[in-house]
Design a protein around this motif. Structure first.
Motif, PDB file in Angstrom:
ATOM      1  N   ARG A   1       0.831  -1.209   0.000  1.00 62.79           N
ATOM      2  CA  ARG A   1       0.000   0.000   0.000  1.00 62.79           C
ATOM      3  C   ARG A   1       0.865   1.257   0.000  1.00 62.79           C
ATOM      4  O   ARG A   1       0.608   2.194  -0.764  1.00 62.79           O
ATOM      5  CB  ARG A   1      -0.933  -0.004   1.215  1.00 62.79           C
TER       6      ARG A   1
ATOM      7  N   ARG B   1       2.556   1.569  -3.457  1.00 56.19           N
ATOM      8  CA  ARG B   1       1.563   1.876  -4.499  1.00 56.19           C
ATOM      9  C   ARG B   1       1.123   3.322  -4.435  1.00 56.19           C
ATOM     10  O   ARG B   1       1.069   4.025  -5.458  1.00 56.19           O
ATOM     11  CB  ARG B   1       0.342   0.968  -4.339  1.00 56.19           C
ATOM     12  N   ASP B   2       0.806   3.802  -3.238  1.00 56.66           N
ATOM     13  CA  ASP B   2       0.317   5.174  -3.106  1.00 56.66           C
ATOM     14  C   ASP B   2       1.381   6.181  -3.550  1.00 56.66           C
ATOM     15  O   ASP B   2       1.068   7.168  -4.227  1.00 56.66           O
ATOM     16  CB  ASP B   2      -0.094   5.443  -1.659  1.00 56.66           C
TER      17      ASP B   2
ATOM     18  N   GLU C   1       1.780   5.997  -7.491  1.00 57.56           N
ATOM     19  CA  GLU C   1       0.684   6.659  -8.198  1.00 57.56           C
ATOM     20  C   GLU C   1       0.798   8.177  -8.067  1.00 57.56           C
ATOM     21  O   GLU C   1       0.515   8.917  -9.025  1.00 57.56           O
ATOM     22  CB  GLU C   1      -0.654   6.152  -7.666  1.00 57.56           C
ATOM     23  N   GLN C   2       1.228   8.652  -6.911  1.00 57.76           N
ATOM     24  CA  GLN C   2       1.411  10.095  -6.729  1.00 57.76           C
ATOM     25  C   GLN C   2       2.521  10.626  -7.634  1.00 57.76           C
ATOM     26  O   GLN C   2       2.347  11.643  -8.325  1.00 57.76           O
ATOM     27  CB  GLN C   2       1.743  10.400  -5.270  1.00 57.76           C
TER      28      GLN C   2
ATOM     29  N   HIS D   1      -5.212   2.549 -11.033  1.00 61.97           N
ATOM     30  CA  HIS D   1      -5.183   2.346  -9.581  1.00 61.97           C
ATOM     31  C   HIS D   1      -5.312   0.852  -9.329  1.00 61.97           C
ATOM     32  O   HIS D   1      -6.328   0.242  -9.670  1.00 61.97           O
ATOM     33  CB  HIS D   1      -6.320   3.095  -8.896  1.00 61.97           C
TER      34      HIS D   1
END
Length: 476
Positions: free
Chosen positions: A369, A372-373, A376-377, A390
């Motif tokens: 997590r 991934r976050d 993506e940012q 996502h």
């Protein structure tokens, strides 16, 4: 003596759109070099004759000759008397250890580091080993207590399973290859997702199968009608599917789609080979899914593959097959052609770890997590024109670059110290040049470094300036 070769036609398909702004011979050499580096052309493979490849690519023989010469000069080809030009890797290709020591970031694999409990479990397993030394040597089916523990986990997840429906293997890839060899004959059709896990593709091809590709996308997953139509009309002997956090797209198959697949497979007598190696790597998937075979309401023939390679550590080569008893007996009988069993010590180590899988999975989800976050940012801020899906589980993001430059980007990234798999590695005949797979398994700091390297590589291939603000001057 080299006896593996690739035809001009097959190489042309792998090359795809290989031309760029550079001289033709350099563009060709660069693309062949990438194919050798990422394994699509294995070492010791004989390349086509210069004349044959020139005719196939519609270029002059001089162009191919110059490209081969450049590859030889850089150690990627060797001239072997009587065998022409043979692919090779110069020195040692950077692996997980050598890559780190030499400053490379190896994002070519979507793999998590070993869990912290690994060492303790191995020590406890070694303490248990003496009691097995007199009774077990070549174990082609698996320790009874380990098979029982694996069966119990399936039962708890909603799929009643007995130990004699489990076979322990040398990882998931060994299981897929064994199933392919025992269920496919040369010329049989095998349905496979497109894109897909490349080593599964290789295993089915090696068994002589004619592949029937079915599209999977990060946004939409599988098209129910197309999938059912492919099963009904091509009547494949076997279908390889990864329904949970599909590699590389990250998609998960809805429950109703699973039921339709089972019904179509039952009608056609197709064996469903279900790869569930990533099923438990759920970050925040909104729905709960039991094992695929638990959704079958039509009596389909289902063989499930699992492993601890994605959840515990890829370095412990242990997986399993869940199937009916007759299939397990058939697989055990065929196994000795390729190997004589799974190491006892590794089985005992996994047996020590299975009671703690709930906490292990929670740790993995937290790690995935966070990365991934951040990924993506970073990609959203720097590349708003890239399509970044996502993902709510699994090990990677399947990023659409918007232009077919994936292979060029992978080569340029290598020059910046980043090893990353280009999109065509997951396709058939050079497809997916618009995509690149970015793992979410390497932690936030390494991910930031990787995106820095990609930014410079992207600038170099598009000849477009990258704003200074797009590069991380420091970790934030």
């Amino acid at each position: 003596m080299v006896d593996v070769h690739i035809t001009a036609r097959a190489l042309s398909a792998l090359l795809g759109s290989w031309r760029n702004e550079d001289a033709a011979y350099r563009s060709l050499a660069d693309r062949v070099r990438l194919l050798i580096l990422d394994g699509r052309i294995p070492a010791d493979t004989r390349l086509p004759a210069e004349r044959d490849l020139a005719e196939r690519l519609d270029v002059s023989r001089t162009t191919v000759t110059a490209a081969y010469r450049e590859l030889r000069d850089n150690g990627f080809l060797e001239s072997v008397r009587g065998s022409g030009s043979v692919a090779q890797l110069p020195g040692v290709r950077p692996g997980p250890v050598t890559a780190r020591r030499s400053g490379y970031l190896d994002f070519s694999k979507a793999a998590l580091p070993a869990i912290g409990a690994m060492t303790g479990a191995a020590v406890r397993a070694a303490a248990r080993l003496p009691r097995y030394l007199d009774d077990f040597d070549y174990d082609t089916i698996g320790l009874p207590e380990l098979r029982a523990a694996i069966a119990d986990r399936y039962t708890e997840a909603g799929l009643p399973t007995s130990p004699d429906e489990i076979m322990v293997t040398l990882g998931a890839q060994h299981a897929i290859g064994l199933i392919a060899r025992t269920h496919l004959s040369r010329g049989d059709r095998a349905l496979i997702e497109h894109p897909t896990y490349p080593h599964a593709h290789d295993a089915l091809r090696s068994a002589g199968a004619r592949l029937v590709p079915i599209p999977v996308t990060a946004e939409g997953g599988w098209n129910d009608d197309d999938l059912e139509h492919a099963l009904d009309n091509s009547s494949p002997t076997l279908a390889y599917l990864m329904p949970d956090f599909h590699n590389p797209t990250g998609a998960s198959m809805p429950l109703e789609t699973r039921r339709r697949v089972c019904r179509a497979a039952a009608r056609q007598g197709t064996v469903l080979l279900i790869d569930e190696t990533t099923r438990e790597l759920d970050i925040d998937r909104p729905d709960s899914f039991p094992p695929f075979a638990a959704t079958d309401d039509a009596g389909a023939k289902i063989i499930t593959v699992g492993s601890v390679g994605k959840t515990v550590w890829g370095g412990i080569r242990l997986g399993w097959i869940r199937a009916d008893r007759g299939v397990i007996r058939k697989l055990v009988a065929a196994r000795s052609i390729g190997d004589l069993g799974t190491p006892i010590l590794e089985q005992l180590t996994v047996l020590e770890l299975l009671p703690d899988m709930t906490s292990i999975l929670e740790t993995r989800r937290s790690q995935l997590r966070a990365t991934r976050d951040r990924l993506e940012q970073l990609l959203g801020d720097r590349y708003p024109y890239w399509d970044v899906p996502h993902v709510n589980g699994g090990l990677s993001a399947w990023v659409n670059l918007g232009v077919p430059v994936s292979s060029q980007l992978a080569l340029a990234a290598r020059n910046q110290g980043l090893l990353i798999a280009s999109g065509p590695r997951f396709g058939i005949d050079g497809a997916f040049e618009r995509f690149i797979r970015i793992p979410i398994t390497y932690g936030v700091d390494d991910t930031e470094r990787a995106i820095d390297a990609l930014a410079i590589a992207w600038q170099s291939i598009l000849r477009a300036p990258v704003p200074e603000s797009a590069l991380l001057a420091e970790v934030v």
